[in-house]
Design a protein around this motif. Sequence first.
Motif, PDB file in Angstrom:
ATOM      1  N   GLY A 175       0.720  -1.279  -0.033  1.00  0.00           N
ATOM      2  CA  GLY A 175       0.004  -0.176   0.122  1.00  0.00           C
ATOM      3  C   GLY A 175       1.007   1.287  -0.078  1.00  0.00           C
ATOM      4  O   GLY A 175       2.258   1.238   0.174  1.00  0.00           O
ATOM      5  N   ARG A 176       0.152   2.408  -0.054  1.00  0.00           N
ATOM      6  CA  ARG A 176       0.997   3.730  -0.090  1.00  0.00           C
ATOM      7  C   ARG A 176       1.385   3.763   1.338  1.00  0.00           C
ATOM      8  O   ARG A 176       0.850   3.493   2.319  1.00  0.00           O
ATOM      9  CB  ARG A 176      -0.060   4.846  -0.406  1.00  0.00           C
ATOM     10  N   LEU A 177       2.754   4.396   1.400  1.00  0.00           N
ATOM     11  CA  LEU A 177       3.320   4.615   2.554  1.00  0.00           C
ATOM     12  C   LEU A 177       3.008   6.071   3.128  1.00  0.00           C
ATOM     13  O   LEU A 177       3.815   6.893   3.249  1.00  0.00           O
ATOM     14  CB  LEU A 177       4.864   4.577   2.367  1.00  0.00           C
ATOM     15  N   GLU A 178       1.738   6.262   3.437  1.00  0.00           N
ATOM     16  CA  GLU A 178       1.097   7.119   3.934  1.00  0.00           C
ATOM     17  C   GLU A 178       0.613   7.054   5.542  1.00  0.00           C
ATOM     18  O   GLU A 178       0.361   6.090   5.746  1.00  0.00           O
ATOM     19  CB  GLU A 178       0.422   7.892   3.023  1.00  0.00           C
ATOM     20  N   ALA A 179       0.254   8.355   6.138  1.00  0.00           N
ATOM     21  CA  ALA A 179      -0.074   8.075   7.630  1.00  0.00           C
ATOM     22  C   ALA A 179      -1.261   7.424   7.895  1.00  0.00           C
ATOM     23  O   ALA A 179      -1.397   6.545   8.657  1.00  0.00           O
ATOM     24  CB  ALA A 179      -0.048   9.275   8.298  1.00  0.00           C
ATOM     25  N   ASN A 180      -2.384   7.534   6.875  1.00  0.00           N
ATOM     26  CA  ASN A 180      -3.606   7.016   6.998  1.00  0.00           C
ATOM     27  C   ASN A 180      -3.497   5.213   6.845  1.00  0.00           C
ATOM     28  O   ASN A 180      -4.489   4.731   6.981  1.00  0.00           O
ATOM     29  CB  ASN A 180      -4.692   7.806   6.390  1.00  0.00           C
ATOM     30  N   SER A 206       5.253   9.331   1.138  1.00  0.00           N
ATOM     31  CA  SER A 206       6.161  10.320   1.802  1.00  0.00           C
ATOM     32  C   SER A 206       6.786   9.691   3.158  1.00  0.00           C
ATOM     33  O   SER A 206       7.811  10.319   3.475  1.00  0.00           O
ATOM     34  CB  SER A 206       5.150  11.538   2.108  1.00  0.00           C
ATOM     35  N   GLN A 207       6.230   8.647   3.684  1.00  0.00           N
ATOM     36  CA  GLN A 207       6.910   8.070   4.659  1.00  0.00           C
ATOM     37  C   GLN A 207       8.104   7.115   4.548  1.00  0.00           C
ATOM     38  O   GLN A 207       8.584   6.604   5.630  1.00  0.00           O
ATOM     39  CB  GLN A 207       5.677   7.441   5.562  1.00  0.00           C
ATOM     40  N   ALA A 208       8.275   6.940   3.276  1.00  0.00           N
ATOM     41  CA  ALA A 208       9.211   5.903   3.015  1.00  0.00           C
ATOM     42  C   ALA A 208      10.727   6.161   3.675  1.00  0.00           C
ATOM     43  O   ALA A 208      11.280   4.881   4.465  1.00  0.00           O
ATOM     44  CB  ALA A 208       9.671   6.019   1.644  1.00  0.00           C
ATOM     45  N   ASP A 209      11.077   7.390   3.800  1.00  0.00           N
ATOM     46  CA  ASP A 209      12.623   7.116   4.290  1.00  0.00           C
ATOM     47  C   ASP A 209      12.347   7.397   5.926  1.00  0.00           C
ATOM     48  O   ASP A 209      13.434   6.598   6.401  1.00  0.00           O
ATOM     49  CB  ASP A 209      13.111   8.635   3.959  1.00  0.00           C
ATOM     50  N   ALA A 210      11.537   7.586   6.539  1.00  0.00           N
ATOM     51  CA  ALA A 210      11.241   7.533   7.883  1.00  0.00           C
ATOM     52  C   ALA A 210      11.145   6.247   8.210  1.00  0.00           C
ATOM     53  O   ALA A 210      11.732   5.783   9.495  1.00  0.00           O
ATOM     54  CB  ALA A 210      10.134   8.372   8.377  1.00  0.00           C
ATOM     55  N   LEU A 211      10.312   5.481   7.579  1.00  0.00           N
ATOM     56  CA  LEU A 211      10.287   3.924   7.690  1.00  0.00           C
ATOM     57  C   LEU A 211      11.360   3.179   7.612  1.00  0.00           C
ATOM     58  O   LEU A 211      11.680   2.461   8.420  1.00  0.00           O
ATOM     59  CB  LEU A 211       9.059   3.560   7.042  1.00  0.00           C
ATOM     60  N   ALA A 215      13.339   1.271  10.600  1.00  0.00           N
ATOM     61  CA  ALA A 215      13.348  -0.041  10.835  1.00  0.00           C
ATOM     62  C   ALA A 215      14.928  -0.641  11.174  1.00  0.00           C
ATOM     63  O   ALA A 215      15.123  -1.431  11.868  1.00  0.00           O
ATOM     64  CB  ALA A 215      13.177  -0.850   9.428  1.00  0.00           C
ATOM     65  N   ALA A 216      15.992   0.487  10.643  1.00  0.00           N
ATOM     66  CA  ALA A 216      17.195   0.131  11.030  1.00  0.00           C
ATOM     67  C   ALA A 216      17.621   0.336  12.318  1.00  0.00           C
ATOM     68  O   ALA A 216      18.191  -0.619  12.951  1.00  0.00           O
ATOM     69  CB  ALA A 216      18.106   1.128  10.166  1.00  0.00           C
ATOM     70  N   ALA A 217      16.839   1.254  12.993  1.00  0.00           N
ATOM     71  CA  ALA A 217      16.999   1.499  14.297  1.00  0.00           C
ATOM     72  C   ALA A 217      16.358   0.339  15.216  1.00  0.00           C
ATOM     73  O   ALA A 217      16.780   0.361  16.574  1.00  0.00           O
ATOM     74  CB  ALA A 217      16.403   2.922  14.795  1.00  0.00           C
ATOM     75  N   ALA A 218      15.499  -0.196  14.577  1.00  0.00           N
ATOM     76  CA  ALA A 218      14.748  -1.369  15.394  1.00  0.00           C
ATOM     77  C   ALA A 218      15.334  -2.611  15.355  1.00  0.00           C
ATOM     78  O   ALA A 218      15.057  -3.826  15.572  1.00  0.00           O
ATOM     79  CB  ALA A 218      13.365  -1.468  15.013  1.00  0.00           C
TER      80      ALA A 218
END
Length: 339
Positions: A175-180, A206-211, A215-218
């Motif tokens: 799905g789209r990597l968006e908040a909703n 828009s959330q791709a980089d943050a995700l 993921a790396a931090a986790a």
Amino acid sequence: MDVLVCATQVPHMRGGLEQLVEGLVVALEAAGHRAEAVRIPAAWDRERLLDAPLAWRSVPLDADVVIPVNFPAYYARHPRKVVWLAHQHRAAYDGIGQAWSDIGLDDDSLEVQRQLTAWDTRALDEAVARFTISGVVSDRMARFCGLDSEPLHHPPPLADRLAPSPLGDRIVSIGRLEANKRPALLLDALGAASTDVAGVLAGRGSQADALATRAAAAGLDGRLEMPGYVSDDAVVDLLGDALAVLYAPYDEDYGYVTLQAFLAGRPVITTADAGGVLEWVTDGETGIVTDGSPEELGAAVDRLAGDRELAARMGAAGRERADALGWPEVVERLLGAAG
């Protein structure tokens, strides 16, 4: 009949709505009708929100029947207008005041919302019949505009290419990597699961980089794949290689991914506030409904990974539900209501 399917689209954007329009046009043609999609561009920002409705009021539509499918295409004028609604402008209704909406609780926003509600109610009330794609959309129309409508479900894209196969080992989210759409719930699920299950988070947004950073931090680098945009062929392959699908958007209108997962024979992990998804996912029968917490999501992953026979039974039950959907029935219902 000559049938026009009316839709509004933001230029350069493509998603489930565009696939719905294409599917309906093909189904109408297969039933022997002459069908075509008519699209007018729109902008969703508050300052220009009422421009496209005015444009639709002035468009000449020479056809036996017109079928508008979204806001503000249902502003089209025609004596045989049959609405099949995918959604109104959610940012002005259930989304008002939400972080993803530019319509807040200030006076200017409330005036736009008031005017839009009045216009929507009039335009939708003109239709000779009103259908929606799900009970969730019908409930919203009744709640905000006081109008009744009939849910009319349809098959998802790729329905003819999806078939059951032996279960794989990964939890897939598409799905789209968006908040909703809440793609971060897959990270929560993998992080909380006690089993070392791998995951695939497919899509762009828009959330791709943050995700990816999260993921790396986790410590999920070795377990989570983020391929970005995936083609139809890749969607078929991903579902065919999945153990289960995690699909938990917020108050979704319909949710093609749910039905695609079912047709592939995969159970769906979701949440109690996923909207239209819950019209298909029954807890313990076709998937697992959680409260959205990492603990419950992780437990759902562990349950399916530890009991593959249960996962297969749920997937088969989902397949039976989704397999009953057909486009000919949709076409017959829509045109039969035109009078």
